[in-house]
Each structure stands twice: as structure tokens, then as C-alpha cells.
Scaffold this motif. Sequence first.
Motif, PDB file in Angstrom:
ATOM      1  N   UNK A  56      -4.913 -11.593   8.880  1.00  0.00           N
ATOM      2  CA  UNK A  56      -4.915 -11.750  10.336  1.00  0.00           C
ATOM      3  C   UNK A  56      -4.824 -10.380  10.999  1.00  0.00           C
ATOM      4  N   UNK A  57      -5.290 -10.297  12.262  1.00  0.00           N
ATOM      5  CA  UNK A  57      -5.346  -9.042  12.999  1.00  0.00           C
ATOM      6  C   UNK A  57      -4.747  -9.248  14.387  1.00  0.00           C
ATOM      7  N   UNK A  58      -4.024  -8.244  14.854  1.00  0.00           N
ATOM      8  CA  UNK A  58      -3.323  -8.378  16.135  1.00  0.00           C
ATOM      9  C   UNK A  58      -3.811  -7.403  17.195  1.00  0.00           C
ATOM     10  N   UNK A  59      -4.612  -6.415  16.843  1.00  0.00           N
ATOM     11  CA  UNK A  59      -5.020  -5.379  17.804  1.00  0.00           C
ATOM     12  C   UNK A  59      -6.530  -5.426  17.985  1.00  0.00           C
ATOM     13  N   UNK A  60      -6.956  -5.551  19.254  1.00  0.00           N
ATOM     14  CA  UNK A  60      -8.373  -5.565  19.584  1.00  0.00           C
ATOM     15  C   UNK A  60      -8.666  -4.430  20.558  1.00  0.00           C
ATOM     16  N   UNK A  61      -9.651  -3.579  20.220  1.00  0.00           N
ATOM     17  CA  UNK A  61      -9.942  -2.398  21.038  1.00  0.00           C
ATOM     18  C   UNK A  61     -11.173  -2.563  21.915  1.00  0.00           C
ATOM     19  N   UNK A  62     -11.696  -3.762  21.997  1.00  0.00           N
ATOM     20  CA  UNK A  62     -12.890  -4.004  22.787  1.00  0.00           C
ATOM     21  C   UNK A  62     -14.140  -4.187  21.953  1.00  0.00           C
ATOM     22  N   UNK A  63     -14.094  -3.752  20.662  1.00  0.00           N
ATOM     23  CA  UNK A  63     -15.240  -3.898  19.764  1.00  0.00           C
ATOM     24  C   UNK A  63     -14.852  -4.472  18.402  1.00  0.00           C
ATOM     25  N   UNK A  64     -13.653  -4.165  17.945  1.00  0.00           N
ATOM     26  CA  UNK A  64     -13.261  -4.584  16.600  1.00  0.00           C
ATOM     27  C   UNK A  64     -11.775  -4.885  16.559  1.00  0.00           C
ATOM     28  N   UNK A  65     -11.394  -5.717  15.572  1.00  0.00           N
ATOM     29  CA  UNK A  65      -9.996  -6.036  15.317  1.00  0.00           C
ATOM     30  C   UNK A  65      -9.455  -5.098  14.241  1.00  0.00           C
ATOM     31  N   UNK A  66      -8.175  -4.752  14.374  1.00  0.00           N
ATOM     32  CA  UNK A  66      -7.529  -3.895  13.377  1.00  0.00           C
ATOM     33  C   UNK A  66      -6.039  -4.169  13.406  1.00  0.00           C
ATOM     34  N   UNK A  67      -5.346  -3.495  12.498  1.00  0.00           N
ATOM     35  CA  UNK A  67      -3.888  -3.609  12.446  1.00  0.00           C
ATOM     36  C   UNK A  67      -3.296  -2.222  12.483  1.00  0.00           C
ATOM     37  N   UNK A  68      -2.205  -2.023  13.178  1.00  0.00           N
ATOM     38  CA  UNK A  68      -1.566  -0.703  13.172  1.00  0.00           C
ATOM     39  C   UNK A  68      -0.965  -0.427  11.805  1.00  0.00           C
ATOM     40  N   UNK A  69      -0.774   0.846  11.455  1.00  0.00           N
ATOM     41  CA  UNK A  69      -0.144   1.162  10.172  1.00  0.00           C
ATOM     42  C   UNK A  69       1.198   0.459  10.031  1.00  0.00           C
ATOM     43  N   UNK A  70       1.346  -0.224   8.905  1.00  0.00           N
ATOM     44  CA  UNK A  70       2.576  -0.997   8.676  1.00  0.00           C
ATOM     45  C   UNK A  70       3.216  -0.542   7.378  1.00  0.00           C
ATOM     46  N   UNK A  71       4.375  -1.121   7.124  1.00  0.00           N
ATOM     47  CA  UNK A  71       5.076  -0.800   5.884  1.00  0.00           C
ATOM     48  C   UNK A  71       4.249  -1.265   4.693  1.00  0.00           C
ATOM     49  N   UNK A  72       4.426  -0.618   3.515  1.00  0.00           N
ATOM     50  CA  UNK A  72       3.669  -1.036   2.333  1.00  0.00           C
ATOM     51  C   UNK A  72       3.945  -2.499   1.996  1.00  0.00           C
ATOM     52  N   UNK A  73       2.974  -3.104   1.293  1.00  0.00           N
ATOM     53  CA  UNK A  73       3.143  -4.485   0.879  1.00  0.00           C
ATOM     54  C   UNK A  73       4.362  -4.616  -0.033  1.00  0.00           C
ATOM     55  N   UNK A  74       5.139  -5.631   0.226  1.00  0.00           N
ATOM     56  CA  UNK A  74       6.346  -5.841  -0.565  1.00  0.00           C
ATOM     57  C   UNK A  74       5.995  -6.492  -1.895  1.00  0.00           C
ATOM     58  N   UNK A  75       6.615  -6.006  -2.967  1.00  0.00           N
ATOM     59  CA  UNK A  75       6.350  -6.560  -4.287  1.00  0.00           C
ATOM     60  C   UNK A  75       6.908  -7.967  -4.390  1.00  0.00           C
ATOM     61  N   UNK A  76       6.175  -8.806  -5.091  1.00  0.00           N
ATOM     62  CA  UNK A  76       6.618 -10.179  -5.287  1.00  0.00           C
ATOM     63  C   UNK A  76       6.884 -10.454  -6.747  1.00  0.00           C
ATOM     64  N   UNK A 114       1.805  -9.261  -3.842  1.00  0.00           N
ATOM     65  CA  UNK A 114       2.471  -8.461  -2.826  1.00  0.00           C
ATOM     66  C   UNK A 114       2.283  -9.121  -1.467  1.00  0.00           C
ATOM     67  N   UNK A 115       3.374  -9.286  -0.777  1.00  0.00           N
ATOM     68  CA  UNK A 115       3.329  -9.909   0.540  1.00  0.00           C
ATOM     69  C   UNK A 115       3.301  -8.829   1.606  1.00  0.00           C
ATOM     70  N   UNK A 116       2.329  -8.954   2.532  1.00  0.00           N
ATOM     71  CA  UNK A 116       2.162  -7.936   3.551  1.00  0.00           C
ATOM     72  C   UNK A 116       2.325  -8.478   4.947  1.00  0.00           C
ATOM     73  N   UNK A 117       1.885  -7.722   5.936  1.00  0.00           N
ATOM     74  CA  UNK A 117       2.042  -8.138   7.335  1.00  0.00           C
ATOM     75  C   UNK A 117       1.103  -9.288   7.688  1.00  0.00           C
ATOM     76  N   UNK A 118       1.436  -9.990   8.749  1.00  0.00           N
ATOM     77  CA  UNK A 118       0.654 -11.097   9.296  1.00  0.00           C
ATOM     78  C   UNK A 118       0.430 -12.218   8.275  1.00  0.00           C
ATOM     79  N   UNK A 119       1.411 -12.398   7.362  1.00  0.00           N
ATOM     80  CA  UNK A 119       1.314 -13.487   6.394  1.00  0.00           C
ATOM     81  C   UNK A 119       0.312 -13.259   5.289  1.00  0.00           C
ATOM     82  N   UNK A 120      -0.157 -12.027   5.111  1.00  0.00           N
ATOM     83  CA  UNK A 120      -1.144 -11.734   4.073  1.00  0.00           C
ATOM     84  C   UNK A 120      -0.478 -11.582   2.710  1.00  0.00           C
TER      85      UNK A 120
END
Length: 739
Positions: A271-291, A351-357
Motif C-alpha cells: 500500500x502507498x500513502x503519498x501521492x505527488x500528482x503523478x505517482x504513489x510512493x512511500x516515505x523512507x521508513x524503518x527496515x522491515x522487521x524480521x519475522x 519480514x513485516x514492513x509498513x502499511x501491512x506489507x
Amino acid sequence: MRFGLVHRILTNAFAALSIVALVSTASMPPWKAGLLLVALAVAIAVPERWRRRPVLRYFATIGPLILVTVQLARFFAGYPPLDIAIEFAVILQIIRLLTRRGAAHDQQLIVLALLHFVAGTVLGGGFVYGLCFLGFLVVAPGALALSHLRREVEGNYRQGARDRTGLPVDVPRILRSRRVVGKRFLALSCLASIPIFLFTLALFMMFPRVNLSLPFFIQSRPGRVIGFSDRVDLGTMGLLRADPTIALRFYVPDLPEPHPSRLILRLRGTAFDKYDGHAWSRPPAAPHQSGLQSGEPDEMFALARPPDEHDRKISFDLESIDPPVVFLPPHVVALKLHPQQTAVSERSILKRGPEGEVRYSDGESHGIRYDAYVASESEPIIETVAAEDRQRYLDIPASMPSRIADLAREWTAAQPTPYLKAKAIEERLKHTYTYDIGSPSSGRMRPVDHFLFESKRGHCEFFSTAMAILLREIGIPSRNVTGFVGGTYNRFGRYYSVRQGDAHSWVEAYFDDPAQGWVTFDPTPTSGAQPLEDTTGTYAYLRDFVEALSERWSRYIVGYDLKTQIHFFDDFRRHYEKLRTITHINNINFGAAEHVTRDSLVGATLLALMLGGFLFWKRKTRAKPTASMKRILAINPGHETISVLYKRLELALNHHGLSRPPCVPPLRFAEQLARSAHPLSDSVLALTQRYIEARFGGVAMNAAARRDFEQQIKRVRAYRAPSAPPPSRPLSSCRERQP
């Protein structure tokens, strides 16, 4: 059938099968694979007479040098070493096919073909590789036998050998001959593939496959799936909807019969939370957590909670993609990985990451298999949003026209609750806008504005992006989600195929109601929110059949590891014990017979019988004379004795440096000694004439004659040349042409 023609067909087939096998496992771009196959067809179609032209003879030397230079330049330019090595091997074989002349080049073709099959095996070996390997087993015995025979013929010609009439060996006449190769030879050479296949199958069953790769050459070669990277442009998803490549398969138990031909199951990727008018992206987040590590198969990777007996299990077989995203069905609560047997002790990690990924470790070059445990829809699975993160899902680009906000308020003015406002936007987009893969709004300066007010048509990314922006304009947090919309049922494999063309995009809206949280909305019209592949017709039937075979090959051949081997033998043993139980109930297997038919005793007995049969066969075939030899010995019992005596004479002559070339008959060799005035020539000529009379003339050799022959051999061996030997004419060798 002409010897030369059959030999050329078999060697061409051998080389072509190896090239197709290697190209099919190398994951080449379609245009490059097609170009190589066209070059292969041209090389095979070149007439034999053209290969003697000077231009091809020069190209046979210059071509490989140019190829090495070009590939080395590409290597230092940073191209993948594995791609360079594969292309080099394929093009080198094509050059040799184009310029080959004679048995020496055929030998190079065969060696290169064998190396191609080895490389294809290391790279993984898909279903096409399996078909080529079966063809290789059929063609190889005949191609190897005829190549060896042609090499012997051409070797004798170069050595000056002569036929029974005394004329030099005529190689072109032999290649044109229809008596060398017949239907019986071809049939027997093809049947020879059966024991080879059985022996290969036995080795395959005994020794499981272990994933061992060379880090420098055998690297992960995933196919890129557009739409699951950290940035998604509006102009990409429509192109992906035309790609029929299988991305994953899933198995859903307990579905009603007949199974639905299409199953809508939104498989969430990211999933993506940031839209710049042309494309969706995600801001830099913490590394994916090990599962959870997959090396512990009895434990689960809990997303919401551990699974229980009420959850539904859906099994997934995910092909290798980039990035390595795990696709999740709705209401999933836990995951379980199926570990692969590897030569090193590395474990696959979720590895569990941001936005439920959820992602898996990059080491699995062939994808992963996992089970998803799904809770019932009545069980709430709530993901809350912290107050400080809420604004991220409400941000709108400054360049967004104000008329979009006016449109959002116009569509939702009559709705009392946020949920009903979201449903109103979904319904307006779904029923008043048109789905179109080639959207006219792609590439516009303000694509969403153009889609909403000008074109009013586009692919799923435009619908989901438009709804997400409209929701934010009225204060409802939202995010854009990418994944797969569902799959098409395969009637042979009894699974659902999800293709890259089934990639889809939808919206998740967040409501402050504790019973709701994130809620899924899909504003795309129904025609674009389902798998697009055909499910009926001849093409679909053949497609399902080939894909089911390919899946079985990948699972049970390519994926044959220690766990699969143990499972196979356990199944075999279980079925055998079931058969013993049935026979015992029917009073067939009881008493002593019940003890004799135990699996361990039966296995030991079979091994003993196989070993005994092999030893018996070796004893029966050891030094067993052929039928022709029996006839010769019946006519002349001294045949074997005189052959041994003449061999001793040759050893005595070797002691003096007088070796008979293999291509020179014994009598001609003795005559050459006489013409050279050698001191031993008289004795050698007399003994040779006695040898010919005894072996071919039917003259019996009694004990006295044998003793005299042995005495003459001793005199030849004991001869001492004088200090100044008389000048002698050198003996002719095999390479000299006889008059």
C-alpha cells in the motif's frame, strides 16, 4: 537411408534440443530468445556444399574470436555475468553448426550440447527443458554412435587405409551409402533411451535435489512485476494487464463443485500513502522487521493471532518476483512457510514492513510456497492508525485543482456518515466511468483531473487514485493498494492461476469506528476488476493442460528435495501397508505369509535379487564367444592359437623398433621389410605366410608346427644388429599414400 543424411539430422537435433533447453531456462527477453532461435534455424538450413566455401571457413576461426571479444567487453561494461555466459554458449554452438565440416566438428557439437544440458539443469530446468531432455534421451544414442562411426571412417581415410579391393577408403561414397544405417538401427538406438531413462529416474529418486548456487554466476533472476515497487506511476498498471505470465497459484479447499471458473480474491501486496500528482510512493521508513524463520516448520508467523481450527487454509505457490512481496488474502491472521532443502543452513525469513506489507528473504531465487490462514468475515481484524500518522493519509498535492474537492462534496453531500460517503464515491466511479487499459489520461500534467473531468476512462490505477484523492478532499484517510484481483481455475491442476495481467489496484479507507478501521473499496468497473483470461474454448483447454504439466514439473522435478523424497517413500509405504491390510482381511495374507510380506523384508529380497541377477549376467557374458567366432573356431580350431602366436611375433618386432601400423596388413608389412633389405625380413615373411595359411587358408597347425613357430619368434627377438647396420628403405606409415 543415407548414412550422412541421418547423421546430420541426428546431430542437428541433438544441438538444437540443447540450445532450446538452455534458452528456455535462462529467462531471456522474448526478442533475444526469438533471435537466437532464428539464427539456429538458419545455421541448420545452410546446405552442406556451402560449408566448404572459403568465407565460412574463415568465419569458423574469426567468429569465435569476435564473440569472445564482444562478451568480454560487455562483462567489463557491467552486464550480468550469467547472461553473458549463456549467450556465449548458445552463439558458439550456432557458429559451429553453421561452419562444421567433418567428424571433428561434430564431436565439438556434441560436447557443447552436453554442457548446455548441464547448464540448464543448474539454472533450474523448466517444463520445456524437461521435454528437450526427453528428446535428448531418444536422439543421443544414435547421434553418438553415428558420430563415432564417421570419425573412424574419416580417420582411416586420413591414414591411407584401403578397402577389400585395395582402393583408398572413399568417404563421400560411404556417406551416400544406404546400407550403413537402416530402420533397425534407428529403432534400436531409440529403444536404448528406455534403459537410460530408467537408470536416470532411479538416480533421481535416490538422490534428492539440493539448492546449491555459485554466488558469482548463479544469481537470483526474478521477473519484475510492475506495480509492486516503492513507487507506482499511473501509466504502468494498464500495460501490465496484458501480460499472461503466471505470477502465483493458489489452492482453495472445500469449494463447491463445479469450481468457479474465475475467483475474485483480492490478494494484497503493498500500500502507498503519498501521492505527488503523478505517482504513489512511500516515505523512507524503518527496515522491515524480521519475522518467523521457515526452518521451524511447526511454528507460524502470526499477523493478527495464531491460527485455530476454525480458520480456512489457502495454499500459495508464488513465483520469484521483484521486490519479494508476499500476497495476502483478506482477513488473513497467520502465515506458514514451506521450507526448501538447501545445501547451506540459511533459513527463509518473513519480514513485516509498513502499511501491512510482508516480504520474504531475497535468497529464494525460485519463489516460495506458503499457507495463509484466513478468519471468517464476522471476526473483526482492526488495524488502528496513530494520531500522529493520520495526516499522512490526508495529504493532497498543492497542484490539485479545486474542482476535484467540489466534485467530492457534490457526490457525498446527501450522505450522513463517512462510510456512506465512501460508498457513494465508489458507486459513482464504478457506474459512470469506463474501464480502458490504454487510458487517454496517461502522461497528462494532471492525470487525475483529466480522468475525472475530460476522458472519464482509464485503468484501475486511475479509479483507485481518483477515489483516494476524493476521500481525502472530504477528510477521510485513505491509501492506494496494489495486488492481484483473483485467479482463473485450471481444470487439470485443480488450482487457480494468477497472472501478471491480473494485477489490480484498489483503495483502503480508514474510519474511526472501532468496529471498522481500514475498509476495502474497489471503484473499478466490474469488467476491469476480475481476471481477464479466457476460461472456455480450445485455447483455454490447451493452456490449462500445458500449465498444469509445467506446475507438476516445477513441484515434483525441479522442487524435488529431501522433504519431497521422504514424503514420496512414506506414501508408497502407506499404500503398501494398506494393500497388506486388505489382503489380511480377505484371508489371503496371514500366518507366515504376513511375516514374509513385511516391507523391510520385501525390500531386502528385491535388492538381493537385483544383485544376484547382475552377477549372473556378468558371469554369463564374460569371455563368451560370438556366433561368428564360433563358426571360425569350428572350421579352424587353431585360429585362436595362431592369432596369439602372431601377436607374440609383433611384440618381438617391437623390441627392435619395427612396429606394424594398424592400417597396414601383416603380409604387406612383411613385404615392406623385404624391400628394405632388413636382416629379419626373411624370417618375418616366412612366419607371416604361415600365419595367413593357418588363419585364413584352413591349414592345420599341430604341436610340432607351433613349437617351431615359437622357436622362430625367439630367434627374431634374440637378433643383435651389427654395429653398422646396412642402409634400408624406411617403412611406409599410415599417413603415406600407397601407389
